[in-house]
Scaffold this active site. Sequence first.
Site, short mmCIF file in Angstrom:
data_model
loop_
_atom_site.label_atom_id
_atom_site.label_comp_id
_atom_site.label_asym_id
_atom_site.label_seq_id
_atom_site.Cartn_x
_atom_site.Cartn_y
_atom_site.Cartn_z
N ASP A 1 13.60 -18.63 80.97
CA ASP A 1 13.53 -18.00 79.64
C ASP A 1 13.76 -16.49 79.75
OD1 ASP A 1 13.13 -17.58 76.93
OD2 ASP A 1 10.94 -17.56 77.09
N HIS B 1 12.43 -23.28 76.36
CA HIS B 1 11.88 -23.56 75.02
C HIS B 1 13.01 -23.82 74.02
CE1 HIS B 1 12.37 -19.51 73.10
NE2 HIS B 1 12.07 -19.02 74.27
N GLU C 1 7.66 -21.54 71.24
CA GLU C 1 7.33 -20.42 72.11
C GLU C 1 7.36 -19.11 71.33
OE1 GLU C 1 7.86 -16.97 74.66
OE2 GLU C 1 9.34 -17.71 73.25
N GLU C 2 8.34 -18.99 70.44
CA GLU C 2 8.53 -17.70 69.74
C GLU C 2 7.42 -17.40 68.75
OE1 GLU C 2 10.51 -15.68 70.76
OE2 GLU C 2 12.33 -16.61 71.52
N HIS D 1 16.96 -11.98 70.27
CA HIS D 1 16.31 -11.91 68.95
C HIS D 1 17.16 -11.25 67.87
CE1 HIS D 1 11.88 -12.52 70.49
NE2 HIS D 1 12.74 -13.28 71.14
N ASP E 1 18.33 -17.15 74.23
CA ASP E 1 16.88 -17.32 74.09
C ASP E 1 16.59 -18.46 73.13
OD1 ASP E 1 14.17 -16.97 74.20
OD2 ASP E 1 14.14 -15.17 72.97
ZN LIG Z 1 12.43 -17.09 74.90
#
Ligand SMILES: [Zn+2]
Length: 455
Positions: A347, A273, A319-320, A418, A285
């Site tokens: 991912d 993603h 996606e997030e 994140h 990520d």
């Molecule tokens: Zn991800």
Amino acid sequence: MIGGGNSAWTPEQLAQMACLRDEALADPYALNELHHLTDNIGPRLSGSPQAQQAVDYVAAQMRALGANVTLEKAQVPHWVRGAETAELVSWPGQTPGTTQKVVLTALGGSVATPAEGLTAEVVVVDDWNQLHALPPGAVKGKILLFNHAFDKELAAQGHGGEAYGGAVVYRGAGPIAGASAGAIAVLVRSAGGADFRLPHTGLTAYSEEVPKVPAAAVAAEDAEMLKNLASQGPVKLHLTLTPQTLPAAASYNVIADWKGTENPEQLVIVSGHLDSWDLGTGALDDGAGVVVSMQALHLLQKLGIHPRRTVRFVAWMSEEEGSEGAAAYMEDHKTEFANHIGAIESDLGADHPTGIYYSGKSALGGWLRPVAGVLSSIGAETLVDSPETGEDIDGLSQKGVPSFAPVQDSRFYFNYHHTAADTFDKINPRHLNETAAIVTVLAYALADSPQPAPR
Ligand SMILES: [Zn+2]
């Protein structure tokens, strides 16, 4: 172990896989692409100018390889982070005239506090049970903190995903639970293993049934401090969050097809993603997942390999923030699922991969054994039957499409995931290329087998 009497692939095809593996390990393409996505373009929050720039950039790179590129539209959330500050304004043992900073970050989708912030007492619970054990009204008008600790021991044992799963439920469901109990804001302890006071963002959820309250994640250290002080007496916090939710924006999945020679209508997806959270630059990520998938097409082009079926690169959007890109794909391609022969998503970080997760018929495990044999020289021969492979390909998986993901070492991923520390320097080039080797070999294996994968 190469070949064997009942292998789905010929000795020549297995030799081709070994060649792709070795090229993947040596080629700097994925690393260079990731450097551009992270350092030059930067964070790629859904709906942001950088996300659009990334769409255009990846599309151009795929066109340059000679792939057939299309941008498929998706409406995506456009949430913008604003100011995010907090400080203790009264607590037991306070030095008169002082405040004390609390490190936090707004959760994705959070509503704002008043511009001047709000001030309220903090109530700390470790979990749902402690919340439900509080007397009625105990949280009313207050700030509720869920202090559920990420299980670092479990992560250290190689089960980072399970540790994350145990913590992230509070990030997702905490604001609704807190608002239901009358809280005016909800804090959660960061759902990751980070030290160094790094707060961990991520999507939260609201309900139409209860007020939407501002929501933020505090660094683990600050959660511990709040718990300690609140156990001594009343603690008041001043909290300012000024995020905005703008109207939904048009964005795109980037689709690049490397056309099959015999069955071009049959598709094998290789994907990651493209959107990321905004605190870091989305290297792990999921910039890594995008570039290893780009590398698969790059290597097919470089070696002049044209499998039977089409290898379809997809850079998923959003996606997030709710997988809107994947949902749009499911809608746009709803008559074509039978032609989706397999789907791969990377991912789960970019640390050393140890094998392949597969989801679908249990026969896939035996079918993949010759492929695992090719990957054994990089320590990636484990085949793991899993109910889930990747968020964006889950819909396809539900429709019966065999789905796959590299199994990655998860011991360290959630220290950065994140957070502001998800940056290019966290990438180990060798491990990134090992992951590229898995997705490239697997994509080729799925796209060129005489018979499609069992389903
Ligand atoms: Zn991800």
